[in-house]
Design a protein around this motif. Sequence first.
Motif, mmCIF file in Angstrom:
data_model
loop_
_atom_site.group_PDB
_atom_site.id
_atom_site.type_symbol
_atom_site.label_atom_id
_atom_site.label_comp_id
_atom_site.label_asym_id
_atom_site.label_seq_id
_atom_site.Cartn_x
_atom_site.Cartn_y
_atom_site.Cartn_z
ATOM 1 N N SER A 1 52.056 147.162 33.740
ATOM 2 C CA SER A 1 53.258 146.352 33.836
ATOM 3 C C SER A 1 54.063 146.349 32.544
ATOM 4 O O SER A 1 55.278 146.193 32.562
ATOM 5 N N VAL A 2 53.390 146.540 31.416
ATOM 6 C CA VAL A 2 54.111 146.504 30.148
ATOM 7 C C VAL A 2 55.156 147.616 30.097
ATOM 8 O O VAL A 2 56.217 147.481 29.484
ATOM 9 N N THR B 1 62.868 142.878 36.881
ATOM 10 C CA THR B 1 61.743 143.639 36.337
ATOM 11 C C THR B 1 60.535 143.533 37.259
ATOM 12 O O THR B 1 59.875 144.535 37.565
ATOM 13 N N LEU B 2 60.257 142.306 37.704
ATOM 14 C CA LEU B 2 59.114 142.113 38.603
ATOM 15 C C LEU B 2 59.335 142.862 39.915
ATOM 16 O O LEU B 2 58.385 143.364 40.517
ATOM 17 N N ALA B 3 60.609 142.943 40.346
ATOM 18 C CA ALA B 3 60.893 143.657 41.597
ATOM 19 C C ALA B 3 60.494 145.126 41.482
ATOM 20 O O ALA B 3 59.993 145.716 42.435
ATOM 21 N N ALA C 1 53.258 139.237 41.103
ATOM 22 C CA ALA C 1 54.431 139.093 40.241
ATOM 23 C C ALA C 1 54.439 137.734 39.560
ATOM 24 O O ALA C 1 54.823 137.610 38.394
ATOM 25 N N LEU C 2 53.987 136.710 40.274
ATOM 26 C CA LEU C 2 53.975 135.362 39.710
ATOM 27 C C LEU C 2 53.086 135.300 38.475
ATOM 28 O O LEU C 2 53.384 134.592 37.512
ATOM 29 N N GLY C 3 51.988 136.042 38.497
ATOM 30 C CA GLY C 3 51.054 135.978 37.377
ATOM 31 C C GLY C 3 51.334 136.989 36.285
ATOM 32 O O GLY C 3 50.643 137.024 35.275
ATOM 33 N N PRO D 1 55.605 142.108 31.120
ATOM 34 C CA PRO D 1 57.017 142.509 31.182
ATOM 35 C C PRO D 1 57.954 141.357 30.817
ATOM 36 O O PRO D 1 59.024 141.587 30.245
ATOM 37 N N LEU D 2 57.538 140.125 31.120
ATOM 38 C CA LEU D 2 58.401 138.987 30.819
ATOM 39 C C LEU D 2 58.445 138.727 29.314
ATOM 40 O O LEU D 2 59.468 138.313 28.773
#
Lengths: 267, 431
Positions: B263-264, B291-293, B353-355, B359-360
């Motif tokens: 994810s990074v 990004t999560l999408a 995605a919630l966890g 990326p965030l």
Amino acid sequence: MYDADQNRTERKVGQKDIKITARDVQVYYGTNHAIKDVSVEIEDKTVTAFIGPSGCGKSTFLRCLNRMNDTIDICRVEGNIAIDGEDIYDRRVDPVQLRAKVGMVFQKPNPFPKSIYDNVAYGPKIHGLAKNKSELDDIVERALRRGAIWDEVKDRLQAPGTGLSGGQQQRLCIARAVATEPEVLLMDEPCSALDPIATGQVEELIDELKQNYSVVIVTHSMQQAARVSQKTAFFHLGNLVEYDDTEKIFTNPQDSRTESYITGRIG
Amino acid sequence: MTDLTTSSGGAASGQTGISSADLGLRRRHRKELRLKILGMAAILFAATMLFILLASIVSSGYKAFTQTHLELEIEVQEDLIPADNPARGDYQAMVEAALLDYYPDAADDERRAITSILSSGAALKLRDNVLSDPDLIGTQTTVNVPVSDNYDQLNKDLLDRDLPENRRRLDDSQIAYFDRLEDAGIVSAPINWTLVTAADSRFPELAGLKGALIGSFWALLVCFLISFPLGIGAAIYLEEFAKKNRTSDFIEVNINNLAAVPSVVFGLLALAVFLGWFGMPRSAPLVGGMTLALMTMPTIIISTRAALKAVPPSIREAALGVGASKHQVVFGHVLPLAMPGILTGTIIGLAQALGETAPLLLIGMNAFITSAPASPVDAATALPTQIYIWADSPERGFVSRTSAAIMVLLTFLVAMNALAIFLRSKFERRW
Ligand SMILES: Nc1ncnc2c1ncn2[C@@H]1O[C@H](COP(=O)(O)OP(=O)(O)OP(=O)(O)O)[C@@H](O)[C@H]1O
Ligand SMILES: [Mg+2]
């Protein structure tokens, strides 16, 4: 043999119209040549049986008649097939329109997981055959009556079609196929999942349907072919070996392969 | 018969018959038993680890669900509140005065130490009460005000009174001040609603997850709105319409690869593309959701394709057979039947995605933001990044709040997975 065929058809034309004409049809699955040079003329208001050993191409040829093979990527059809003189593989023919005219019943009963009513009403709806709800109701009732299942389901039209017994499901599928008022009805081993009683009902039904339609039925049961059909075509390894009156095929076959098959020596 | 009951070795030694206690058979049973024991041991190990993990989170986190408060009788003095702007009143002085009532004999320097018991949120609470009810001005009112972090820890027994004084955060006199309040019976520890009604703060006793919850909500909403239609569209095209050839194989392999990309990497991509090229706002849930999408889409595509594949071909044939067009077959029959599977996959993708944290972090959703975002383009944190921020904070109060935030996050994840299981079992069809 080819000449004899020609003579016979010419003789017959006076009595019964030719509904489907196939000329030199070849079907390939990738490199597998599944149907070789098949030419046949199928009569209107007649039950025609396709028989032959497993894998000889009966289903394949049947599916050519309503262009069901179009949905198989690797399948290629050559030659000429015409219904009422119109080439169905012509670029202007819409296979969707064609399939409304050439109905099909499959080996395994495959009702939609919807109500009995919706199963039958689906075809007329998408083809716009009914102007309003009461017309649609009439069409559904007529189709279910023709499918010889109306009396069993008239009180539970909103029950799911998948909840019926196997034989009832198959008759529901037949009702669904006739609901779009097809001119030809193709049936691929319609009784193979049914018990003798349900088979009897479907066979009676086929007999009635031939008043209005040209019915083509694939069957593995010699007795069934003899019981319901007027014409029989024997396929072997992708070839149409013999095509004649059912009575003649079963009592006096011209080809030795046909004889071996119906007496149970091949297949 | 011989072959059924004896191994080749047994047969060679001439042992036959069903009942003969045979060596090969016994060996086979032993093997089976060994496999069973290994399997059970593996499950036991996994269950133990899970239990330890949960137990440690819960045991350190549950104390954050209460917050120590003082019940003070406060004199709302009219002369300390400007009539034209009541918000600028000196509420701090009023709260302090009320507290100091309990220490009539305290000297000046002691007073300073005593008032540090109060959280800076105490005066804010009084102010809010007064602003919402101006009639309070000039009267006495009872207000439950929060205490500052160290005293909260003391009250929750998280501060060891037996430690030598120089290694404690509170010295003996400070503890004595607090004990006097306790003797007066004004100390209570009600449920810490601040944890969900307030945004982040430097002070643990005032910090809450509201900003993170709303940030996560916006991000997930954006993620869903982008990945669900695109994912389903792509899956339908690939499964139902695309010709199966090299290109489609290539695309399929790459979608599977995409699902496995760390994810990074997506975070770096978003940083370069969304923030760098398109100049979108930093720390915004909108960008976080986009990004999560990117990460959720492959999951949705894969599960949608599996669900479409699972619809029996006989249904397609039936619909084609009565003259439905390809489009009618897909949207009228196949897609509705595949929907439960698609939804299950989507929910699991969204739960992932919630966890998701990395990326965030890269797009700046770990900023210190003290107000909840009003729109998806306002700067915000998300639940996992809020946990990351709190875990990094030195104040003792954030230790238990970190665990509490983890529990909140886990609750959402469990709820989403339960929903997925519910949907699957409710709409499961048998053909
Ligand atoms: N979808 C397909 N893809 C590739 N090859 C196929 C496909 N369907 C049929 N074939 C091949 O075409 C040949 C004819 O098959 P077909 O299904 O027409 O036989 P059949 O006479 O209907 O047999 P059965 O009586 O067992 O139903 C077989 O060799 C078969 O392997
Ligand atoms: Mg077949």
